[in-house]
Write an enzyme that holds these catalytic residues in place. Structure first.
Site, short mmCIF file in Angstrom:
data_model
loop_
_atom_site.label_atom_id
_atom_site.label_comp_id
_atom_site.label_asym_id
_atom_site.label_seq_id
_atom_site.Cartn_x
_atom_site.Cartn_y
_atom_site.Cartn_z
N SER A 686 0.80 -1.22 0.00
CA SER A 686 0.00 0.00 0.00
C SER A 686 0.84 1.28 0.00
CB SER A 686 -0.94 0.01 1.21
OG SER A 686 -0.21 -0.02 2.42
N LYS A 729 -5.75 3.58 9.20
CA LYS A 729 -4.87 4.56 8.53
C LYS A 729 -5.45 5.97 8.63
CE LYS A 729 -2.96 1.17 5.31
NZ LYS A 729 -2.83 0.71 3.91
#
Length: 804
Positions: A686, A729
């Site tokens: 990611s 996140k």
């Protein structure tokens, strides 16, 4: 009335008749018998008074009281009465001396007693021609007698001696017939025979038949002896063992102990084959010395089996309102989690058949997974048992150890059932993602049977070696990393995710729960200790850095302990903690700033990462210098992240001329990619978009925009792919005050799981191409010619390495 049978022979005489019941007498013998019939007593008294012989004749049916001629046999014996002993008015004992054999001609029923017309009927003498046959028959009879005596040892020695000493066939036949315990009908049949050979043949037949019966009877007696009631045999054996134990000074009453075990075993709801198996273990215990190691092992096994709650079940309750109250009391926020649990309880109230549904609570440490499981147990009125699986490598920890091993014991599942005391507790399998395996087996594979509703109804622990029904047990598992759980095990679970707490949620949890809990734990009243809201925020921001609230609770406990010391020392009666007091009690702030980039810098871009303890901001630094085309990647990066870095380097060479990427970027320049906090391992795809933006920024000299964070995987074609852990996140960006976040467009659906507190502060930009990311993330100079592009790489001196 006198019944005439036939014409009386001239040689016939009339004598008093005594009808014998079940008794046959033979000539030349002395007999005694009891008489109770009135006419028979009268006949004997008449014979005594007149010194007249009597005729003893056996009746065919012993149940007839007044026999007629047809009820009596044909042949009898004439005897003289020697002695009469009156035992009572209607009962006498008679001793007679038997004379000769006679044939009954007729019977007369007199008023006082019966009389009979008789004719003498001696046995015909043996012919000389028949002597050999007679000898052969006598030998055969003696052989049969050998067998008879072996099975019938009750015969007196005198009788046995006569069997082997008499040589006259006629006397031998009468001797055998008279002295052996034959049926009276067989004896009468011998008496009826008038030929010696016929008598010998009949006796041989009777004796052979009797021996055959005795053989069968002997076999039956042996079998009966072997199958004597087991309880009676055990009783005698136990008594003997008890006496021996007392003599040896063995105070342990093993027999009483064994009886108690048997009673408990018989009450268990098990199949007969397993009851039989357990009773064998009890028998082994009885035969084993009480102080031996083997006896201790057997006792441990039997105690474990009989003490398990085979038939004990707690009654479930499914009061949704009560459950809601308990969950709100114990946990702040977690609305979606609570809603999911209430749905589960509602369905369980409607049907008990959910196919063994297993809940799996996944989230960072300290967010309340264990306490939620405890609250569910309270809502359902079930016993709660926590079983930690962290670090377990041995399969026997789950299945148990076989009893052949020293120190064997049941597995943790059966031990948890025993600890709960019911067969339907709520068992929390904590840290299921921390299971490991080695040469001792795979505990995760052993859990498959435990959590599979098709198998756990007959779960077999190796120590018990008996099937135990786990289908009524409610299992809840917890994990920090769902990906670390083996796929077959994960497939059996219904996953409920718990996200990291926001700053505001931590504040409310501390204010509503943690402070009260620690005050009670440390013995202080709420009037003696208080903490301001600003001080609580200070503790959250500067002294704890976590996804959950465990460290926050420990820090609050530290403040309360230090306050308690002041109060006990008499320095103060009540303590009010403010920002100044926090620094005084806890020292300088532990969180000394963030590694995240909050300014517009060249070659530094904020990425977002997911960890098992929550989300983190992970800045990526890139420096490009003159060189030979080497790519250096540092910062304890995993294989997947290194591949993402190489992919990003390859991709930037395909960018349009607008970004002025030199054609010789891979041959004339060295690229160094670094992720700070090099001691912390990092991996995953990611960071792809972050790497591309950082590379373009370093090559072109265009700084990244201030306060921007991003996440997303890239492809060689420049597409941005979705990622996992978006909730954590975004919370990490929110905590670091990076309010502009770039995410993959396909992750928009995940925003539903984000709290309004976080979404309200963030400016989220969804993207599906890397070109869009570059436009949003790079801070192009104001008024720059977008056709000509930005700045190129300096040719003389490299861009300086930025350090934090």
């Amino acid at each position: 009335m006198i019944t005439k049978i036939n014409v009386k022979p001239k040689s016939a005489i009339t004598l008093p008749l005594v009808a014998m019941r079940g008794v046959v007498v033979f000539p030349n013998t002395v007999n005694h018998f009891d008489v109770g019939r009135a006419k028979s007593i009268a006949a004997i008294e008449y014979a005594m008074k007149t010194s007249t012989p009597i005729f003893l004749l056996t009746q065919r049916d012993t149940g007839v009281d007044e026999p007629t001629r047809q009820d009596l046999y044909k042949y009898g014996v004439v005897a003289e009465v020697q002695q009469v002993l009156r035992l009572s008015e209607n009962y006498i004992k008679v001793l007679v001396n038997c004379g000769y054999r006679a044939r009954c001609v007729d019977v007369h029923d007199g008023e006082a007693f019966y009389t009979a017309d008789i004719a003498k009927a001696p046995v015909r003498a043996l012919k000389a021609a028949d002597s050999n046959e007679a000898d052969a028959l006598m030998r055969a009879l003696r052989e049969q007698m050998d067998q008879f005596i072996e099975h019938y040892p009750k015969l007196s020695a005198d009788i046995v001696a006569g069997v082997y000493t008499i040589t006259d066939p006629a006397k031998y036949a009468e001797y055998i017939a008279y002295n052996l315990p034959f049926e009276f009908k067989d004896k009468q049949a011998v008496l009826e025979k008038s030929q010696v050979l016929d008598r010998l043949k009949l006796l041989l037949e009777i004796l052979a038949r009797e021996n055959n019966v005795l053989d069968i009877e002997h076999d039956i007696n042996e079998k009966v002896q072997e199958s004597i009631d087991q309880n009676q045999r055990e009783y005698y054996l136990r008594e003997q063992i008890k006496v021996i134990s007392n003599e040896l000074g063995d105070t342990a009453d093993t027999m009483t102990e064994a009886d108690e075990y048997r009673k408990k075993i018989d009450a268990l709801p098990l199949e007969p084959e397993y009851i039989k198996k357990l009773r064998k273990e009890v028998d082994r215990l009885v035969q084993t010395p009480g102080n031996s190691q083997e006896a201790a092992v057997i006792r441990t096994y039997l105690d474990t089996v009989v003490e398990l709650p085979w038939t004990s079940f707690s009654k479930d309750t499914y009061d949704i309102a009560k459950a809601q109250k308990i969950l709100d009391r114990d946990h702040y926020g977690l609305e979606k989690v609570k809603e999911r649990i209430l749905e589960y309880l509602a369905v369980r109230s409607l049907t008990d058949n959910l196919g063994g549904q297993i809940l799996c609570l996944v989230g960072p440490p300290g967010v309340g997974k264990t306490s939620i499981a405890r609250s569910i147990a309270e809502c359902m009125n079930r016993k709660f048992v926590r079983m930690s699986l962290g670090g377990i490598k041995d399969e026997s920890e789950i299945r148990g150890h076989r009893r052949t091993y020293v120190g064997s014991m049941p597995g943790r599942i059966i031990s948890a059932i025993d600890q709960a005391g019911t067969s339907n507790p709520l068992i929390l399998l904590d840290e299921v993602d921390k299971l490991s395996n080695d040469y001792r087996g795979d505990p995760a594979s052993a859990l498959l049977e435990v959590l599979d509703p098709e198998q756990n109804a007959t779960f077999r622990d190796l120590f018990l070696d008996l099937p135990y029904n786990l289908s009524k047990v409610m299992f809840i598992t917890t994990a920090n990393d769902l990906g670390a759980i083996p796929a077959p095990l994960r497939d059996r679970m219904d996953v409920i995710e718990l996200s990291s707490y926001t700053r505001e949620e931590k504040f409310k949890i501390a204010k509503m729960h943690l402070v009260k809990k620690q005050l009670a734990k440390h013995g202080l009243q709420k009037e003696q200790f208080s903490i301001t809201d600003k001080a609580l925020y200070d503790v959250i921001d500067n002294y704890t850095r976590e996804a959950g609230v465990r460290s926050l609770e420990r820090t609050i406990a530290t403040l309360i302990r230090k306050s308690a010391k002041r109060i006990v020392a008499g320095e103060e009666t009540q303590v009010r903690v403010n920002n100044a007091e926090v620094e005084k009690m806890l020292g300088p702030a532990l969180n000394r700033g963030s590694i995240a980039s909050h300014g517009s810098e060249v070659g530094i871009v904020n990425g977002l990462a997911w960890t098992s303890v929550g989300g983190e901001v992970m800045p990526i630094e890139v420096v490009v210098v003159k060189g030979s085309g080497k790519i250096e990647i540092t910062g304890s990066l995993g294989d997947v992240m290194k591949e993402s870095a190489r992919l990003a380097v390859t991709y930037i060479r395909t960018l349009p001329a607008f970004y002025k990427i030199p054609a010789d970027i891979m041959s004339a320049y060295d690229i160094h990619i670094h992720a700070p906090e090099g001691a912390v391992p990092k991996d995953g795809p990611s960071a792809g978009v972050t790497l591309v933006v950082a590379l373009v920024s370093a090559i072109t000299g265009i700084p990244a925009r201030q306060g921007v964070a991003m996440t997303g995987e890239i492809t060689l074609r420049g597409r941005v792919l979705p990622i996992g852990g978006l909730r954590e996140k975004l919370i990490a960006a929110y905590k670091e005050k990076l309010y502009n976040v770039i995410i993959p467009k396909e992750n928009l659906v995940d925003l539903r799981e984000i709290s309004e507190e976080v979404k309200g502060k963030l400016s989220i930009t969804p993207v599906d191409k890397i070109e869009t990311v570059l436009k949003c993330a790079l801070d192009f100079p104001h008024g720059a010619d977008k056709e000509k592009g930005g700045r190129a790489i300096p040719k003389e001196s490299p861009a300086p390495m930025v350090t934090i």
